[in-house]
Design a protein around this motif. Sequence first.
Motif, PDB file in Angstrom:
ATOM      1  N   LEU A  45      43.788  34.722  45.117  1.00  0.00           N
ATOM      2  CA  LEU A  45      45.179  35.038  44.796  1.00  0.00           C
ATOM      3  C   LEU A  45      46.025  33.767  44.762  1.00  0.00           C
ATOM      4  CD1 LEU A  45      45.720  38.300  46.859  1.00  0.00           C
ATOM      5  CD2 LEU A  45      45.783  38.079  44.364  1.00  0.00           C
ATOM      6  N   GLY A  46      45.766  32.861  45.665  1.00  0.00           N
ATOM      7  CA  GLY A  46      46.489  31.586  45.657  1.00  0.00           C
ATOM      8  C   GLY A  46      46.223  30.801  44.390  1.00  0.00           C
ATOM      9  N   ARG A  47      44.972  30.783  43.966  1.00  0.00           N
ATOM     10  CA  ARG A  47      44.628  30.085  42.719  1.00  0.00           C
ATOM     11  C   ARG A  47      45.281  30.770  41.523  1.00  0.00           C
ATOM     12  NH1 ARG A  47      44.219  25.837  39.771  1.00  0.00           N
ATOM     13  NH2 ARG A  47      42.578  25.900  38.220  1.00  0.00           N
ATOM     14  N   ALA A  48      45.287  32.094  41.526  1.00  0.00           N
ATOM     15  CA  ALA A  48      45.930  32.839  40.443  1.00  0.00           C
ATOM     16  C   ALA A  48      47.422  32.515  40.392  1.00  0.00           C
ATOM     17  CB  ALA A  48      45.717  34.337  40.626  1.00  0.00           C
ATOM     18  N   ARG A  49      48.057  32.474  41.532  1.00  0.00           N
ATOM     19  CA  ARG A  49      49.480  32.135  41.575  1.00  0.00           C
ATOM     20  C   ARG A  49      49.716  30.741  40.999  1.00  0.00           C
ATOM     21  NH1 ARG A  49      51.340  33.673  47.583  1.00  0.00           N
ATOM     22  NH2 ARG A  49      53.307  32.889  46.792  1.00  0.00           N
ATOM     23  N   ARG A  75      46.166  42.716  38.842  1.00  0.00           N
ATOM     24  CA  ARG A  75      47.423  43.456  39.058  1.00  0.00           C
ATOM     25  C   ARG A  75      47.360  44.259  40.353  1.00  0.00           C
ATOM     26  NH1 ARG A  75      47.325  43.908  33.493  1.00  0.00           N
ATOM     27  NH2 ARG A  75      46.221  45.900  33.557  1.00  0.00           N
ATOM     28  N   LEU A  76      46.234  44.914  40.583  1.00  0.00           N
ATOM     29  CA  LEU A  76      46.068  45.711  41.799  1.00  0.00           C
ATOM     30  C   LEU A  76      46.237  44.834  43.038  1.00  0.00           C
ATOM     31  CD1 LEU A  76      45.043  48.369  43.234  1.00  0.00           C
ATOM     32  CD2 LEU A  76      42.779  47.326  43.091  1.00  0.00           C
ATOM     33  N   HIS A  77      45.564  43.690  43.062  1.00  0.00           N
ATOM     34  CA  HIS A  77      45.647  42.814  44.230  1.00  0.00           C
ATOM     35  C   HIS A  77      47.023  42.167  44.365  1.00  0.00           C
ATOM     36  CE1 HIS A  77      41.622  43.338  45.638  1.00  0.00           C
ATOM     37  NE2 HIS A  77      41.141  43.099  44.423  1.00  0.00           N
ATOM     38  N   PHE A  78      47.657  41.820  43.263  1.00  0.00           N
ATOM     39  CA  PHE A  78      49.017  41.276  43.321  1.00  0.00           C
ATOM     40  C   PHE A  78      49.967  42.313  43.895  1.00  0.00           C
ATOM     41  CE2 PHE A  78      48.134  37.351  41.425  1.00  0.00           C
ATOM     42  CZ  PHE A  78      49.290  36.618  41.278  1.00  0.00           C
ATOM     43  N   ARG A  79      49.847  43.541  43.451  1.00  0.00           N
ATOM     44  CA  ARG A  79      50.722  44.614  43.935  1.00  0.00           C
ATOM     45  C   ARG A  79      50.536  44.789  45.442  1.00  0.00           C
ATOM     46  NH1 ARG A  79      55.090  46.238  42.080  1.00  0.00           N
ATOM     47  NH2 ARG A  79      54.255  46.611  40.031  1.00  0.00           N
ATOM     48  N   THR A  87      52.663  39.267  35.758  1.00  0.00           N
ATOM     49  CA  THR A  87      53.667  38.926  34.744  1.00  0.00           C
ATOM     50  C   THR A  87      55.030  38.694  35.377  1.00  0.00           C
ATOM     51  OG1 THR A  87      52.437  40.188  33.109  1.00  0.00           O
ATOM     52  CG2 THR A  87      54.730  39.684  32.580  1.00  0.00           C
ATOM     53  N   ALA A  88      55.426  39.556  36.296  1.00  0.00           N
ATOM     54  CA  ALA A  88      56.710  39.377  36.982  1.00  0.00           C
ATOM     55  C   ALA A  88      56.685  38.110  37.836  1.00  0.00           C
ATOM     56  CB  ALA A  88      57.025  40.592  37.838  1.00  0.00           C
ATOM     57  N   TYR A  89      55.557  37.847  38.458  1.00  0.00           N
ATOM     58  CA  TYR A  89      55.429  36.623  39.253  1.00  0.00           C
ATOM     59  C   TYR A  89      55.619  35.390  38.362  1.00  0.00           C
ATOM     60  CZ  TYR A  89      53.643  33.136  42.440  1.00  0.00           C
ATOM     61  OH  TYR A  89      53.538  32.021  43.234  1.00  0.00           O
TER      62      TYR A  89
END
Length: 96
Positions: A45-49, A75-79, A87-89
């Motif tokens: 998740l950190g890498r995705a961010r 999306r599931l894990h971000f939520r 996308t909102a991030y």
Amino acid sequence: MRRLGEPITLRELARHAGLSQRTLMRRFTEETGTTPLQWLLNARLGRARELLETTDHPVDRVARECGLGTAANMRLHFRRALDTTPTAYRRTFGSS
């Protein structure tokens, strides 16, 4: 960290550390306060961010590159973790 985009199993982590899976789980949790797989998810998740903030790669590509598989899974894990969507991030924290 270099292999976040690849499938990584607990068995592989234990073998790499020269430990049984059970011992790895126990020692890792004692040292970090989290399980190896939860740590791996947080690293992904950190890498995705980071990729969402610094690139214009499509969400599907970001998901693949950081090991989250698909945009739907990301999306599931971000939520769950951030209470937002990729996308909102990106809209909030992206460099564009």
